[in-house]
Design a protein around this motif. Structure first.
Motif, PDB file in Angstrom:
ATOM      1  N   ASP A   1      -4.138  31.076 -10.804  1.00  0.00           N
ATOM      2  CA  ASP A   1      -3.964  32.055  -9.542  1.00  0.00           C
ATOM      3  C   ASP A   1      -2.610  32.943  -9.823  1.00  0.00           C
ATOM      4  O   ASP A   1      -2.856  34.147  -9.386  1.00  0.00           O
ATOM      5  CB  ASP A   1      -3.691  31.141  -8.040  1.00  0.00           C
ATOM      6  N   LEU A   2      -1.694  32.381  -9.930  1.00  0.00           N
ATOM      7  CA  LEU A   2      -0.373  32.995 -10.376  1.00  0.00           C
ATOM      8  C   LEU A   2      -0.700  34.106 -11.358  1.00  0.00           C
ATOM      9  O   LEU A   2      -0.398  35.226 -11.141  1.00  0.00           O
ATOM     10  CB  LEU A   2       0.766  32.267 -10.472  1.00  0.00           C
ATOM     11  N   ALA A   3      -1.359  33.707 -12.298  1.00  0.00           N
ATOM     12  CA  ALA A   3      -1.362  34.538 -13.501  1.00  0.00           C
ATOM     13  C   ALA A   3      -2.637  35.768 -13.110  1.00  0.00           C
ATOM     14  O   ALA A   3      -2.203  36.882 -13.512  1.00  0.00           O
ATOM     15  CB  ALA A   3      -2.100  33.903 -14.778  1.00  0.00           C
ATOM     16  N   ALA A   4      -3.397  35.553 -12.354  1.00  0.00           N
ATOM     17  CA  ALA A   4      -4.362  36.566 -11.812  1.00  0.00           C
ATOM     18  C   ALA A   4      -3.932  37.482 -10.530  1.00  0.00           C
ATOM     19  O   ALA A   4      -4.142  38.547 -10.948  1.00  0.00           O
ATOM     20  CB  ALA A   4      -5.638  35.855 -11.454  1.00  0.00           C
ATOM     21  N   VAL A   5      -3.074  36.925  -9.847  1.00  0.00           N
ATOM     22  CA  VAL A   5      -2.771  37.728  -8.551  1.00  0.00           C
ATOM     23  C   VAL A   5      -1.342  38.271  -8.429  1.00  0.00           C
ATOM     24  O   VAL A   5      -0.955  39.183  -7.817  1.00  0.00           O
ATOM     25  CB  VAL A   5      -3.176  36.959  -7.346  1.00  0.00           C
ATOM     26  N   ALA A   6      -0.362  37.316  -8.927  1.00  0.00           N
ATOM     27  CA  ALA A   6       0.970  37.853  -8.962  1.00  0.00           C
ATOM     28  C   ALA A   6       1.333  39.243  -9.282  1.00  0.00           C
ATOM     29  O   ALA A   6       2.090  39.863  -8.856  1.00  0.00           O
ATOM     30  CB  ALA A   6       2.153  36.787  -9.796  1.00  0.00           C
ATOM     31  N   PRO A   7       0.838  39.433 -10.616  1.00  0.00           N
ATOM     32  CA  PRO A   7       1.157  40.968 -11.108  1.00  0.00           C
ATOM     33  C   PRO A   7       0.423  42.193 -10.285  1.00  0.00           C
ATOM     34  O   PRO A   7       0.595  43.476 -10.569  1.00  0.00           O
ATOM     35  CB  PRO A   7       0.781  40.917 -12.504  1.00  0.00           C
ATOM     36  N   ALA A   8      -0.431  41.947  -9.308  1.00  0.00           N
ATOM     37  CA  ALA A   8      -1.294  42.839  -8.687  1.00  0.00           C
ATOM     38  C   ALA A   8      -0.772  44.020  -7.966  1.00  0.00           C
ATOM     39  O   ALA A   8       0.141  43.591  -7.333  1.00  0.00           O
ATOM     40  CB  ALA A   8      -2.420  42.319  -7.915  1.00  0.00           C
ATOM     41  N   HIS A   9      -0.854  45.152  -8.224  1.00  0.00           N
ATOM     42  CA  HIS A   9      -0.300  46.237  -7.343  1.00  0.00           C
ATOM     43  C   HIS A   9      -0.092  46.062  -5.983  1.00  0.00           C
ATOM     44  O   HIS A   9       0.607  46.398  -5.133  1.00  0.00           O
ATOM     45  CB  HIS A   9      -0.799  47.618  -7.944  1.00  0.00           C
ATOM     46  N   GLY A  10      -1.433  45.457  -5.491  1.00  0.00           N
ATOM     47  CA  GLY A  10      -1.569  45.517  -3.940  1.00  0.00           C
ATOM     48  C   GLY A  10      -1.033  43.955  -3.439  1.00  0.00           C
ATOM     49  O   GLY A  10      -1.002  44.033  -2.173  1.00  0.00           O
ATOM     50  N   LEU A  11      -0.591  43.375  -4.005  1.00  0.00           N
ATOM     51  CA  LEU A  11       0.027  41.875  -3.484  1.00  0.00           C
ATOM     52  C   LEU A  11       1.396  42.055  -2.645  1.00  0.00           C
ATOM     53  O   LEU A  11       2.531  42.613  -3.378  1.00  0.00           O
ATOM     54  CB  LEU A  11       0.126  41.105  -4.711  1.00  0.00           C
ATOM     55  N   CYS A  12       1.697  41.872  -1.642  1.00  0.00           N
ATOM     56  CA  CYS A  12       3.032  42.027  -0.871  1.00  0.00           C
ATOM     57  C   CYS A  12       3.685  40.688  -1.029  1.00  0.00           C
ATOM     58  O   CYS A  12       4.926  40.845  -0.930  1.00  0.00           O
ATOM     59  CB  CYS A  12       2.746  42.223   0.618  1.00  0.00           C
TER      60      CYS A  12
END
Length: 273
Positions: free
Chosen positions: A77-88
């Motif tokens: 989960d962390l690898a997939a979403v943590a770097p995402a541009h749209g994550l607050c």
């Protein structure tokens, strides 16, 4: 994001149409859930769909609740979403120690990404202040009441009030915002939701997590100041501006710096209307 978010709407990460509706629901923050709302055989799909959503900037702030840190899915989960541009921000479930927060903040996510810790066990509640002060990236703590109720063997809401107060006090002592109240699980029981919100507000919560858009207006009404509260706050601020320092108002109410600061917070919150 508003300075005073009052509504935090959860949506299951494996149901993109539901997430899309949540983004247009009027919620202050949408929390895409990769944990409790997603069955084990749907975890990979939920993760991929959420990463795709966050490749662009969503119309409202999006937080993601990852799976428990000791689960087989948390690292993915962390690898997939943590770097995402749209994550607050990330919401970390079942936190029981400050070391868990530090590990994520220092090694698993981009520097400075806001983190929220969910305390869902007796041990987590006992560690509330040390968790709240664990790392500068931690921006809030909150209770996960369903798991906590099971851990404590508590049959009704009244048995959770000590834990609620403990977490509220820990957040404020750590300089964090007042926590949002945990979800009301019966989406049809709007009267019960309103009564529960009133009780939560009296304890010191600010805002509430929701699991259905129909709950949002009830939550917002419950946590916004009333017209009477606004009028009283305006009177206090006006009196303080005219005569600085402690004083008694004509109706006998004593005001000092702390009372004035509370009144100013009420007026700031009222500007959401």
């Amino acid at each position: 994001m508003t300075a005073f978010p009052l509504t935090w709407l959860y949506a299951p990460g494996d149901r993109p149409p539901v997430v899309a509706k949540a983004l247009t629901s009027g919620a202050d923050i949408v929390v895409v859930d990769l944990e409790d709302a997603v069955a084990p055989d749907r975890k990979a799909y939920a993760r991929a769909a959420t990463a795709e959503l966050l490749a662009e900037l969503p119309p409202v702030p999006v937080h993601v609740r990852v799976n428990a840190l000791d689960s087989p899915w948390a690292g993915q989960d962390l690898a997939a979403v943590a770097p995402a541009h749209g994550l607050c921000a990330l919401r970390l479930p079942k936190i029981t120690s400050p070391a868990e927060v530090v590990r994520i903040a220092q090694h698993a996510v981009p520097t400075g990404l806001p983190l929220y810790a969910l305390l869902e066990t007796a041990l987590g509640v006992e560690q509330a202040y040390t968790v709240a002060t664990a790392h500068p990236s931690l921006r809030g703590i909150a209770l996960g009441e369903t798991d906590l109720r099971a851990d404590l063997g508590v049959p009704d809401d009244a048995g959770l009030d000590w834990s609620r107060s403990r977490v509220i006090l820990a957040a404020r002592a750590a300089g964090l915002p007042p926590p949002a109240q945990s979800v009301h699980p019966d989406v049809r029981d709007l009267e019960g939701l309103a009564a529960s919100c009133a009780h939560g507000r009296a304890l010191g919560f600010l805002g509430r997590a929701a699991i259905h858009p129909r709950q949002l207006p009830v939550i917002e009404r419950a946590f916004l100041p009333t017209e009477e509260e606004i009028e009283q706050a305006e009177t206090i601020v006006k009196a303080a501006a005219a005569e600085p320092g402690a004083q008694a108002l004509p109706d006998g109410r004593f005001i000092d710096t702390a009372v004035v600061a509370a009144a100013q917070r009420i007026l700031s919150l009222a500007r959401r209307r």
